[in-house]
Motif scaffolding. Structure first.
Motif, PDB file in Angstrom:
ATOM      1  N   VAL A  46     104.169  46.085 -78.589  1.00  0.00           N
ATOM      2  CA  VAL A  46     103.270  44.994 -78.952  1.00  0.00           C
ATOM      3  C   VAL A  46     103.350  43.917 -77.875  1.00  0.00           C
ATOM      4  O   VAL A  46     104.423  43.398 -77.582  1.00  0.00           O
ATOM      5  CB  VAL A  46     103.648  44.398 -80.327  1.00  0.00           C
ATOM      6  N   ARG A  47     102.205  43.633 -77.311  1.00  0.00           N
ATOM      7  CA  ARG A  47     102.136  42.580 -76.299  1.00  0.00           C
ATOM      8  C   ARG A  47     101.704  41.283 -76.949  1.00  0.00           C
ATOM      9  O   ARG A  47     100.976  41.292 -77.942  1.00  0.00           O
ATOM     10  CB  ARG A  47     101.126  42.966 -75.222  1.00  0.00           C
ATOM     11  N   PRO A  48     102.108  40.164 -76.380  1.00  0.00           N
ATOM     12  CA  PRO A  48     101.651  38.895 -76.935  1.00  0.00           C
ATOM     13  C   PRO A  48     100.137  38.776 -76.825  1.00  0.00           C
ATOM     14  O   PRO A  48      99.527  39.296 -75.882  1.00  0.00           O
ATOM     15  CB  PRO A  48     102.332  37.835 -76.065  1.00  0.00           C
ATOM     16  N   GLY A  49      99.539  38.138 -77.804  1.00  0.00           N
ATOM     17  CA  GLY A  49      98.100  37.939 -77.791  1.00  0.00           C
ATOM     18  C   GLY A  49      97.687  36.973 -76.698  1.00  0.00           C
ATOM     19  O   GLY A  49      98.461  36.134 -76.247  1.00  0.00           O
ATOM     20  N   SER A  50      96.464  37.119 -76.270  1.00  0.00           N
ATOM     21  CA  SER A  50      95.917  36.206 -75.275  1.00  0.00           C
ATOM     22  C   SER A  50      94.515  35.824 -75.735  1.00  0.00           C
ATOM     23  O   SER A  50      93.910  36.528 -76.538  1.00  0.00           O
ATOM     24  CB  SER A  50      95.860  36.884 -73.904  1.00  0.00           C
ATOM     25  N   PRO A  51      93.984  34.734 -75.223  1.00  0.00           N
ATOM     26  CA  PRO A  51      92.616  34.367 -75.627  1.00  0.00           C
ATOM     27  C   PRO A  51      91.612  35.481 -75.350  1.00  0.00           C
ATOM     28  O   PRO A  51      90.673  35.667 -76.102  1.00  0.00           O
ATOM     29  CB  PRO A  51      92.311  33.135 -74.770  1.00  0.00           C
ATOM     30  N   ALA A  52      91.830  36.256 -74.309  1.00  0.00           N
ATOM     31  CA  ALA A  52      90.906  37.335 -73.969  1.00  0.00           C
ATOM     32  C   ALA A  52      90.999  38.492 -74.967  1.00  0.00           C
ATOM     33  O   ALA A  52      90.077  39.278 -75.093  1.00  0.00           O
ATOM     34  CB  ALA A  52      91.187  37.848 -72.562  1.00  0.00           C
ATOM     35  N   SER A  53      92.123  38.600 -75.690  1.00  0.00           N
ATOM     36  CA  SER A  53      92.284  39.716 -76.622  1.00  0.00           C
ATOM     37  C   SER A  53      91.600  39.454 -77.961  1.00  0.00           C
ATOM     38  O   SER A  53      91.464  40.360 -78.777  1.00  0.00           O
ATOM     39  CB  SER A  53      93.762  40.024 -76.849  1.00  0.00           C
ATOM     40  N   ASP A  54      91.176  38.228 -78.219  1.00  0.00           N
ATOM     41  CA  ASP A  54      90.477  37.904 -79.459  1.00  0.00           C
ATOM     42  C   ASP A  54      89.003  38.256 -79.327  1.00  0.00           C
ATOM     43  O   ASP A  54      88.332  37.823 -78.406  1.00  0.00           O
ATOM     44  CB  ASP A  54      90.610  36.414 -79.792  1.00  0.00           C
ATOM     45  N   PRO A  56      85.631  37.606 -80.978  1.00  0.00           N
ATOM     46  CA  PRO A  56      85.026  36.726 -81.980  1.00  0.00           C
ATOM     47  C   PRO A  56      84.013  37.430 -82.877  1.00  0.00           C
ATOM     48  O   PRO A  56      83.674  36.921 -83.936  1.00  0.00           O
ATOM     49  CB  PRO A  56      84.333  35.645 -81.133  1.00  0.00           C
ATOM     50  N   PHE A  57      83.573  38.630 -82.497  1.00  0.00           N
ATOM     51  CA  PHE A  57      82.580  39.345 -83.293  1.00  0.00           C
ATOM     52  C   PHE A  57      83.207  40.373 -84.237  1.00  0.00           C
ATOM     53  O   PHE A  57      82.529  40.961 -85.047  1.00  0.00           O
ATOM     54  CB  PHE A  57      81.574  40.036 -82.380  1.00  0.00           C
ATOM     55  N   ARG A  58      84.492  40.580 -84.115  1.00  0.00           N
ATOM     56  CA  ARG A  58      85.177  41.538 -84.972  1.00  0.00           C
ATOM     57  C   ARG A  58      85.748  40.797 -86.179  1.00  0.00           C
ATOM     58  O   ARG A  58      86.505  39.853 -86.017  1.00  0.00           O
ATOM     59  CB  ARG A  58      86.301  42.205 -84.197  1.00  0.00           C
ATOM     60  N   PRO A  59      85.390  41.236 -87.377  1.00  0.00           N
ATOM     61  CA  PRO A  59      85.917  40.551 -88.559  1.00  0.00           C
ATOM     62  C   PRO A  59      87.433  40.749 -88.675  1.00  0.00           C
ATOM     63  O   PRO A  59      87.940  41.840 -88.418  1.00  0.00           O
ATOM     64  CB  PRO A  59      85.185  41.208 -89.726  1.00  0.00           C
ATOM     65  N   VAL A  60      88.115  39.704 -89.041  1.00  0.00           N
ATOM     66  CA  VAL A  60      89.567  39.751 -89.186  1.00  0.00           C
ATOM     67  C   VAL A  60      89.891  40.346 -90.550  1.00  0.00           C
ATOM     68  O   VAL A  60      89.272  39.998 -91.552  1.00  0.00           O
ATOM     69  CB  VAL A  60      90.167  38.333 -89.060  1.00  0.00           C
ATOM     70  N   GLU A  61      90.841  41.254 -90.568  1.00  0.00           N
ATOM     71  CA  GLU A  61      91.255  41.872 -91.817  1.00  0.00           C
ATOM     72  C   GLU A  61      92.388  41.052 -92.415  1.00  0.00           C
ATOM     73  O   GLU A  61      93.371  40.753 -91.744  1.00  0.00           O
ATOM     74  CB  GLU A  61      91.721  43.298 -91.525  1.00  0.00           C
TER      75      GLU A  61
END
Length: 181
Positions: A46-54, A56-61
């Motif tokens: 697991v890599r740390p999240g980055s702004p580029a990994s979000d 915005p069009f994918r619904p969050v579960e």
């Protein structure tokens, strides 16, 4: 005095904050091999999240949705093992798994190839078999239809075990699958 591994090593050079010498990292990996690693069913890096990994069009579960799906997969397992002394795929004795819930020949051949290549032990093969059933249980919940493990589920189980990236399409609901049984 012997120093423990710092735990900060990553493959990505920019985010690698490891202070250990390569010999220390190699010694740690050597200690984590063989019978210990053989008892670990799922490996994820697991890599740390980055702004580029979000996306915005994918619904969050939500956690509640994930919990519901896991509960449904466990319910499928309880039904499958009704009248037995175990409730979950992880508890099924190896001989019963092989004779009562065998994999189709093409799926078993994937596991056999990994064993013959030396990438999977006999114990690991049983664990992949169990994990393939769990993948099928989770997919059944997502797709709304009854599934038994096949080549796709075994391939996913092998990827989960080895830490390789997953094909997320395996876990996404197919169009028109809602309400299908």
């Amino acid at each position: 005095m012997r120093r423990l591994a710092c735990g900060n090593w990553t493959r990505a050079a920019r985010s690698n904050h490891c202070t250990c010498a390569e010999t220390a990292r190699r010694a740690y990996r050597a200690r984590m091999s063989g019978p210990i690693v053989d008892r670990i069913d799922i490996v994820r890096h697991v890599r740390p999240g980055s702004p580029a990994s979000d996306d915005p069009f994918r619904p969050v579960e939500s956690s509640a949705e994930v919990r519901e799906r896991v509960a449904a997969a466990r319910a499928r397992q309880r039904e499958r093992f009704a009248g037995r002394s175990w409730r979950l795929n992880a508890h099924v004795p190896s001989p019963r798994l092989k004779d009562t819930w065998p994999l189709p020949a093409p799926a078993q051949q994937l596991i056999d190839a990994e064993v013959l290549a030396g990438r999977l032990s006999a114990r690991g093969a049983v664990r992949v078999h169990r994990l393939a059933w769990t993948v099928a249980d989770v997919r059944s919940v997502r797709t709304g239809r009854d599934l038994e493990p096949g080549v796709d589920e075994v391939a996913t189980a092998l990827r989960l075990r080895s830490g390789q990236p997953l094909d997320l399409a395996m876990f996404q609901q197919r169009p028109g699958a809602e309400g299908a049984a």
